[in-house]
Design an enzyme around this catalytic site. Structure first.
Site, short mmCIF file in Angstrom:
data_model
loop_
_atom_site.label_atom_id
_atom_site.label_comp_id
_atom_site.label_asym_id
_atom_site.label_seq_id
_atom_site.Cartn_x
_atom_site.Cartn_y
_atom_site.Cartn_z
N ARG A 52 0.82 -1.22 0.00
CA ARG A 52 0.00 0.00 0.00
C ARG A 52 0.84 1.26 0.00
O ARG A 52 0.33 2.35 -0.24
CB ARG A 52 -0.92 0.01 1.22
CG ARG A 52 -2.02 -1.05 1.17
CD ARG A 52 -2.93 -0.95 2.37
NE ARG A 52 -2.21 -1.23 3.62
CZ ARG A 52 -2.75 -1.16 4.83
NH1 ARG A 52 -4.02 -0.79 4.96
NH2 ARG A 52 -2.05 -1.43 5.91
N LYS A 150 1.46 -20.61 7.85
CA LYS A 150 0.75 -20.94 9.08
C LYS A 150 0.60 -19.66 9.91
O LYS A 150 1.41 -18.73 9.76
CB LYS A 150 1.48 -22.04 9.86
CG LYS A 150 2.75 -21.62 10.59
CD LYS A 150 2.47 -21.29 12.04
CE LYS A 150 3.69 -20.90 12.80
NZ LYS A 150 3.45 -20.44 14.18
N ASP A 179 5.01 -24.96 6.21
CA ASP A 179 5.53 -25.07 7.57
C ASP A 179 7.03 -25.15 7.40
O ASP A 179 7.58 -26.19 7.05
CB ASP A 179 4.99 -26.32 8.26
CG ASP A 179 5.39 -26.38 9.73
OD1 ASP A 179 6.49 -25.88 10.05
OD2 ASP A 179 4.63 -26.93 10.55
N HIS A 180 7.72 -24.04 7.64
CA HIS A 180 9.13 -23.97 7.27
C HIS A 180 10.00 -24.93 8.07
O HIS A 180 11.11 -25.26 7.64
CB HIS A 180 9.66 -22.53 7.39
CG HIS A 180 9.74 -22.01 8.79
ND1 HIS A 180 8.66 -21.47 9.44
CD2 HIS A 180 10.77 -21.94 9.66
CE1 HIS A 180 9.02 -21.09 10.65
NE2 HIS A 180 10.30 -21.36 10.81
N LYS A 184 13.70 -27.53 7.04
CA LYS A 184 15.01 -27.34 7.65
C LYS A 184 15.92 -28.54 7.34
O LYS A 184 15.46 -29.68 7.23
CB LYS A 184 14.88 -27.14 9.16
CG LYS A 184 14.27 -25.80 9.53
CD LYS A 184 14.18 -25.62 11.03
CE LYS A 184 13.61 -24.26 11.40
NZ LYS A 184 14.50 -23.16 11.03
N GLU A 218 12.95 -21.61 23.21
CA GLU A 218 13.36 -20.30 22.73
C GLU A 218 13.83 -19.43 23.89
O GLU A 218 13.26 -19.49 24.99
CB GLU A 218 12.19 -19.61 22.03
CG GLU A 218 11.65 -20.34 20.82
CD GLU A 218 10.46 -19.62 20.20
OE1 GLU A 218 10.67 -18.86 19.26
OE2 GLU A 218 9.33 -19.82 20.71
N ASP A 237 0.72 -22.07 18.69
CA ASP A 237 1.79 -21.40 17.95
C ASP A 237 2.87 -22.35 17.48
O ASP A 237 3.44 -22.16 16.41
CB ASP A 237 2.41 -20.31 18.83
CG ASP A 237 3.37 -19.42 18.07
OD1 ASP A 237 3.00 -18.93 16.98
OD2 ASP A 237 4.50 -19.21 18.55
N HIS A 242 4.44 -26.99 13.83
CA HIS A 242 5.84 -27.38 13.72
C HIS A 242 6.14 -28.72 14.39
O HIS A 242 6.75 -29.61 13.80
CB HIS A 242 6.74 -26.31 14.35
CG HIS A 242 6.61 -24.96 13.74
ND1 HIS A 242 6.42 -24.76 12.38
CD2 HIS A 242 6.67 -23.73 14.29
CE1 HIS A 242 6.36 -23.47 12.14
NE2 HIS A 242 6.51 -22.82 13.28
N LYS A 335 8.84 -20.35 25.62
CA LYS A 335 9.55 -19.08 25.47
C LYS A 335 10.26 -18.73 26.78
O LYS A 335 9.90 -19.23 27.84
CB LYS A 335 8.59 -17.97 25.08
CG LYS A 335 8.03 -18.13 23.66
CD LYS A 335 7.27 -16.91 23.21
CE LYS A 335 6.85 -17.04 21.74
NZ LYS A 335 8.01 -17.08 20.83
#
Length: 483
Positions: A52, A150, A179-180, A184, A218, A237, A242, A335
């Protein structure tokens, strides 16, 4: 070799909705640049950036340059960068309004009227349906492909609604659900480790494996995603997509062939047979609290001060198949943990009171394989000691340079009509159904707290201790005795 099979690709116009967002700058454009530098980028591929902002193609390229320099795994030279950016054009439009699609049709005709079209929806799931409907309305959807990120909806109902709309506009084999994690390097290596090594292929079962552990921990908190995360949580999440993908690859039977259909069927068979024996005891929710180095989750920006959203989840799972009868599978993600690590641990059953053999597949940040096995200690006695074989995929410079990143593999696969790295909707549906059973049972539960930058709530350790196990930490690399 760069790890991607080189093939001739048809002419494509790749259109990125959300082309001024972080995903495009950090992942998509660098991935395309890397494909260009490794000769996997066709000369007649055009990238159209939708946004935009009132930009020209030249001003957009200027914005993209520092991102490419920072995030491309291959060294960025001015010549290579100029050659790549010549394929990138910017198109200003508001993707919720019809007017832009009329102009976009004309732009495509000017670029290449016969090119195949691939649309990348780098936007929130709430916009998937409206973009698809606008593309169909303006004759831009026929025979085209789409890639969606996702989460594929926020629950089973919304996932089915999105899929119903998309599949009525695009053929199922033209929809690519990313789904990356699946792409991997070390997740893809699981296939080879399991099926190309006799030492593992024939012992990958309940008779020989004591337990399997999958961790995705993480260091970071929710950062600037508080509003999104507080309505999502760790279960949705990370686990729903994953970790269930990784779990299904680790545990599935060998596919009849390595094509997308066979792989998906083998994964779906695992999801169909996945169960939690005791929903009260075998699911642990946690939430990080304040310490000297971090604020608590409830004090994060745009998070409800009374939030019960979990920032950590650990589960004990089982699979109702002969291969995995009574074999516990422990999965955790959180996390503000004490270290960043994603790994798969396979602990084999003990023999003759010797320490158990352990295989660790390191997915990130370090990539590699560690195997603990037993030998006789030097000397006159027959006392046993454990030693460690360590292969670090990411330590060698040449390996790093020749290993494509996840989004390189995914974009290349979509251009080549290869679905093997993408999720089928049957996988998505089964995953959501499994997760919603957990959510219904634990609705309103208060999560167990854990201090930030620690190894999670005590309940997650008790989960394994009841069965006589512990979480096997990555320090196994440094001390084969101390697990």
């Amino acid at each position: 070799m760069n790890g991607i099979k080189k093939m001739h690709k048809d002419n494509h116009i790749v259109t990125i909705f959300g082309g001024t967002g972080d995903l495009t700058y950090r992942k998509l454009l660098p991935a395309f640049y890397n494909l260009k530098c490794t000769d996997n980028f066709p000369d007649h591929l055009h990238i159209v950036i939708i946004g935009r902002q009132p930009l020209t193609s030249e001003s957009y390229r200027d914005l993209a340059r520092p991102w490419l320099q920072e995030h491309s795994r291959i060294h960025v030279s001015d010549d290579h960068l100029d050659a790549f950016l010549n394929h990138v054009t910017y198109f200003e439009m508001t993707f919720t309004e019809d007017e832009g699609y009329e102009r976009l049709f004309t732009r495509f005709q000017d670029i290449d009227a016969n090119a195949k079209k691939l649309y990348y929806f780098a936007v929130a799931p709430s916009f998937f349906e409206i973009i698809a409907q606008k593309l169909e309305k303006h004759n831009l959807a026929k025979d085209s492909k789409i890639i969606i990120e996702k989460p594929f909806g926020n629950d089973l109902k919304s996932a089915e609604s999105i899929n119903h709309t998309l599949s009525n506009i695009f053929d199922e084999d033209h929809i690519y659900r990313i789904d990356h994690y699946v792409a991997k390097e070390m997740v893809q290596n699981i296939f080879t480790i399991r099926f190309a090594n006799e030492i593992f292929k024939n012992i990958w079962n309940a008779d020989n494996i004591a337990n399997i552990q999958i961790s995705a921990n993480e260091l970071v908190g929710v950062e600037n995603r508080g509003n999104y995360y507080d309505h999502t949580g760790a279960l949705k999440d990370m686990f729903q997509n994953h970790l269930l993908q990784i779990l299904s690859i680790v545990t599935m039977d060998k596919p009849e062939t390595m094509d997308a259909t066979s792989i998906h069927e083998a994964q779906e068979a695992i999801l169909d047979n996945l169960y939690i024996e005791n929903m009260d005891q075998d699911v642990i929710f946690g939430q990080y609290t304040q310490n000297q180095e971090s604020m608590s989750y409830r004090d994060e920006d745009k998070v409800d001060e009374h939030s019960r959203t979990e920032t950590f989840v650990a589960l004990k799972l089982g699979i109702r198949t002969p291969r995995w009868r009574n074999t516990p599978i422990y999965v955790r993600t959180g996390k503000r943990m004490h270290k960043r690590i994603t790994e798969v641990v396979v602990e084999f059953k003990q023999q003759d009171h010797a320490p158990a053999n352990v295989l660790i597949i390191k997915i990130q940040p370090e990539e590699g394989i560690y195997l603990r096995f037993n030998i006789k200690k030097p000397g006159q006695s027959h006392e046993t000691q454990s030693v460690l074989m360590d292969f670090c995929q990411s330590c060698d410079y040449e390996n790093r340079m020749n290993t494509p990143e996840a989004y390189e593999r995914l974009l290349n696969a979509a251009l080549e009509d290869d679905h093997s790295l993408f999720a089928s909707f049957n996988q998505v549906k089964r995953s959501w159904a499994f997760v919603e059973d957990i959510i219904r049972h634990h609705q309103g539960d208060e999560p167990e707290t854990y201090p930030a930058f620690t190894n999670g709530p005590q309940g997650s350790h008790d989960l394994l201790a009841r069965d006589g196990f512990t979480w096997i930490e990555e320090e196994i690399r440094n001390d084969a005795y101390d697990l």
